[in-house]
Motif scaffolding. Structure first.
Motif, PDB file in Angstrom:
ATOM      1  N   PHE A 186      21.595  33.038  12.623  1.00 57.76           N
ATOM      2  CA  PHE A 186      21.346  31.805  11.861  1.00 57.76           C
ATOM      3  C   PHE A 186      20.309  32.062  10.772  1.00 57.76           C
ATOM      4  CE2 PHE A 186      18.744  27.982  11.198  1.00 57.76           C
ATOM      5  CZ  PHE A 186      19.686  26.996  10.957  1.00 57.76           C
ATOM      6  N   TYR A 187      19.165  32.641  11.171  1.00 60.54           N
ATOM      7  CA  TYR A 187      18.085  32.842  10.199  1.00 60.54           C
ATOM      8  C   TYR A 187      18.392  33.993   9.237  1.00 60.54           C
ATOM      9  CZ  TYR A 187      15.128  29.378  12.456  1.00 60.54           C
ATOM     10  OH  TYR A 187      14.623  28.198  12.936  1.00 60.54           O
ATOM     11  N   LEU A 216       8.292  23.715   9.012  1.00 57.52           N
ATOM     12  CA  LEU A 216       8.155  23.697  10.473  1.00 57.52           C
ATOM     13  C   LEU A 216       7.786  25.073  11.017  1.00 57.52           C
ATOM     14  CD1 LEU A 216      11.281  21.545  11.486  1.00 57.52           C
ATOM     15  CD2 LEU A 216       8.957  20.775  10.998  1.00 57.52           C
ATOM     16  N   ARG A 225       5.931  23.450  20.274  1.00 52.66           N
ATOM     17  CA  ARG A 225       6.644  24.717  20.453  1.00 52.66           C
ATOM     18  C   ARG A 225       5.839  25.751  21.233  1.00 52.66           C
ATOM     19  NH1 ARG A 225       8.806  22.734  15.822  1.00 52.66           N
ATOM     20  NH2 ARG A 225      11.077  22.798  15.795  1.00 52.66           N
ATOM     21  N   GLU A 231      20.318  32.660  17.118  1.00 50.89           N
ATOM     22  CA  GLU A 231      19.306  32.290  16.128  1.00 50.89           C
ATOM     23  C   GLU A 231      19.069  33.413  15.110  1.00 50.89           C
ATOM     24  OE1 GLU A 231      17.912  29.320  15.733  1.00 50.89           O
ATOM     25  OE2 GLU A 231      18.853  28.455  17.506  1.00 50.89           O
ATOM     26  N   TRP A 254      19.093  24.693   3.998  1.00 56.88           N
ATOM     27  CA  TRP A 254      18.683  24.411   5.382  1.00 56.88           C
ATOM     28  C   TRP A 254      17.407  25.206   5.715  1.00 56.88           C
ATOM     29  CZ3 TRP A 254      22.651  24.163  10.051  1.00 56.88           C
ATOM     30  CH2 TRP A 254      22.019  23.554  11.137  1.00 56.88           C
ATOM     31  N   HIS A 278      15.594  21.549  21.407  1.00 58.31           N
ATOM     32  CA  HIS A 278      16.039  22.823  20.843  1.00 58.31           C
ATOM     33  C   HIS A 278      17.567  22.841  20.807  1.00 58.31           C
ATOM     34  CE1 HIS A 278      16.350  26.918  19.779  1.00 58.31           C
ATOM     35  NE2 HIS A 278      16.735  27.345  20.965  1.00 58.31           N
ATOM     36  N   THR A 279      18.090  23.174  19.627  1.00 59.10           N
ATOM     37  CA  THR A 279      19.545  23.157  19.452  1.00 59.10           C
ATOM     38  C   THR A 279      20.032  24.476  18.880  1.00 59.10           C
ATOM     39  OG1 THR A 279      19.104  22.159  17.296  1.00 59.10           O
ATOM     40  CG2 THR A 279      19.748  20.663  19.065  1.00 59.10           C
ATOM     41  N   PRO A 280      20.104  25.520  19.733  1.00 60.51           N
ATOM     42  CA  PRO A 280      20.694  26.757  19.211  1.00 60.51           C
ATOM     43  C   PRO A 280      22.113  26.454  18.753  1.00 60.51           C
ATOM     44  CG  PRO A 280      20.522  26.850  21.616  1.00 60.51           C
ATOM     45  CD  PRO A 280      19.834  25.591  21.166  1.00 60.51           C
ATOM     46  N   LYS A 305      12.248  32.776  20.414  1.00 61.69           N
ATOM     47  CA  LYS A 305      12.191  31.546  21.221  1.00 61.69           C
ATOM     48  C   LYS A 305      11.542  31.811  22.580  1.00 61.69           C
ATOM     49  CE  LYS A 305      14.472  29.508  17.943  1.00 61.69           C
ATOM     50  NZ  LYS A 305      13.733  28.668  16.996  1.00 61.69           N
ATOM     51  N   THR A 352       9.695  27.511  11.869  1.00 63.01           N
ATOM     52  CA  THR A 352      10.554  28.008  12.960  1.00 63.01           C
ATOM     53  C   THR A 352      11.149  29.370  12.587  1.00 63.01           C
ATOM     54  OG1 THR A 352      12.435  26.798  12.061  1.00 63.01           O
ATOM     55  CG2 THR A 352      11.159  25.694  13.787  1.00 63.01           C
ATOM     56  N   HIS A 353      11.514  30.126  13.597  1.00 62.50           N
ATOM     57  CA  HIS A 353      12.132  31.444  13.383  1.00 62.50           C
ATOM     58  C   HIS A 353      12.987  31.779  14.595  1.00 62.50           C
ATOM     59  CE1 HIS A 353       8.838  32.385  16.006  1.00 62.50           C
ATOM     60  NE2 HIS A 353       7.977  31.898  15.106  1.00 62.50           N
ATOM     61  N   LEU A 365      13.584  23.859   6.715  1.00 58.11           N
ATOM     62  CA  LEU A 365      12.902  24.245   7.958  1.00 58.11           C
ATOM     63  C   LEU A 365      11.570  24.932   7.694  1.00 58.11           C
ATOM     64  CD1 LEU A 365      15.844  25.628  10.131  1.00 58.11           C
ATOM     65  CD2 LEU A 365      14.625  23.463  10.387  1.00 58.11           C
TER      66      LEU A 365
HETATM   67  N1  IYR Z   1      18.273  25.823  15.733  1.00 59.09           N
HETATM   68  C1  IYR Z   1      17.298  26.516  14.909  1.00 59.09           C
HETATM   69  C2  IYR Z   1      17.068  25.856  13.617  1.00 59.09           C
HETATM   70  C3  IYR Z   1      16.422  24.510  13.586  1.00 59.09           C
HETATM   71  C4  IYR Z   1      17.123  23.466  13.020  1.00 59.09           C
HETATM   72  C5  IYR Z   1      16.541  22.238  12.851  1.00 59.09           C
HETATM   73  I1  IYR Z   1      17.580  20.786  11.889  1.00 59.09           I
HETATM   74  C6  IYR Z   1      15.217  22.019  13.278  1.00 59.09           C
HETATM   75  O1  IYR Z   1      14.613  20.773  13.104  1.00 59.09           O
HETATM   76  C7  IYR Z   1      14.513  23.062  13.841  1.00 59.09           C
HETATM   77  C8  IYR Z   1      15.121  24.324  14.003  1.00 59.09           C
HETATM   78  C9  IYR Z   1      15.994  26.766  15.693  1.00 59.09           C
HETATM   79  O2  IYR Z   1      15.825  26.214  16.792  1.00 59.09           O
HETATM   80  O3  IYR Z   1      15.157  27.517  15.232  1.00 59.09           O
END
Ligand code: IYR
Length: 237
Positions: free
Chosen positions: A108-109, A124, A52, A105, A117, A186-188, A130, A126-127, A121
């Motif tokens: 989402f968060y 990882l 990342r 995002e 979910w 990356h999957t927004p 991006k 993540t936040h 995460l």
């Molecule tokens: N799309 C969000 C959340 C996300 C979802 C999964 I499942 C991941 O493995 C990592 C992130 C993001 O990119 O932060």
């Protein structure tokens, strides 16, 4: 045209483009060499990590082109090749993607994601920020063609689109790693904004964004373990 003339015309048309050709380029290896090759490849892909933290160092475009061509070798439903790789290095477009992705995002968060979910995460780290969408030299936006549109605008059905595009993306990730670069899937969610920003038609559905480049010199990754063979495979003999 008599019946036999019609048949021979068909055969002539077929003989110009053979429907089947001998398997081209197959190479067999003795068992020991096969073992060595499988083991060397395993070792190579075991080194792959999702990253990342990207450097902004430029990457040669021809390398990216070869990785995309590699993706295009994926087996796919009825050989419709239902994919489109939109390769973005334009700084303004990367910025537009970052802004739109971060907007999604944030929601989402901040609540759209269910607690389980967010808990999954957590390791990882993540936040909603991006920065890599702007910093990395290349974003490869993978689109799945839900159906194809012919020259005359006619629609034709595609088959196993998600499976096909998933396999192609796996090959793309492996090719990028093999070339000595790193990437991030990356999957927004939702990703509809990608059609607008990239001006793609409605038969193309955004599948994911692959962020590609060199890792930042101080890049870190989560301390994860991969499942063992027993955990991922069952042999029935
Ligand atoms: N799309 C969000 C959340 C996300 C979802 C999964 I499942 C991941 O493995 C990592 C992130 C993001 O990119 O932060």
């Amino acid at each position: 045209m008599t019946e036999w003339q019609a048949v021979s015309a068909k055969e002539a048309a077929l003989s110009r483009i053979e429907r089947f050709v001998p398997l081209p380029g197959y190479v067999e290896f003795p068992a020991n060499e096969m073992r060595e090759r499988a083991s060397a490849f395993l070792e190579e892909v075991q080194r792959r990590r999702t990253v990342r933290d990207f450097s902004d160092r430029p990457v040669p475009r021809d390398v990216i082109e070869m990785c995309v061509l590699t993706a295009g070798t994926a087996p796919n439903g009825a050989h419709r090749q239902p994919w489109r790789f939109v390769v973005v290095s334009n700084q303004k477009i990367k910025r537009a993607i970052r802004v739109a992705a971060e907007e999604e995002e944030k929601e989402f968060y901040a609540g759209r994601a269910p607690d389980d979910w967010l808990e999954a995460l957590e390791p990882l780290g993540t936040h909603e920020a991006k920065p890599f969408l702007e910093k990395a030299p290349y974003l490869i936006v993978v689109f799945a063609e839900s159906y194809s549109i012919g020259e005359g605008g006619e629609r034709s059905k595609n088959y196993y689109v998600t499976e096909s595009v998933g396999i192609a993306t796996g090959l793309l990730i492996t090719a990028i790693h093999r070339a000595g670069l790193v990437c991030l899937t990356h999957t927004p969610s939702p990703m509809g904004f990608l059609n607008e920003v990239l001006e793609r038609p409605t038969n193309e559905r955004p599948f994911l964004i692959l962020v590609v480049g060199y890792p930042a010199p101080d890049a870190t990754v989560p301390n994860l373990q991969r499942k063992s063979l027993d955990e991922i495979a069952t042999f029935i003999e």
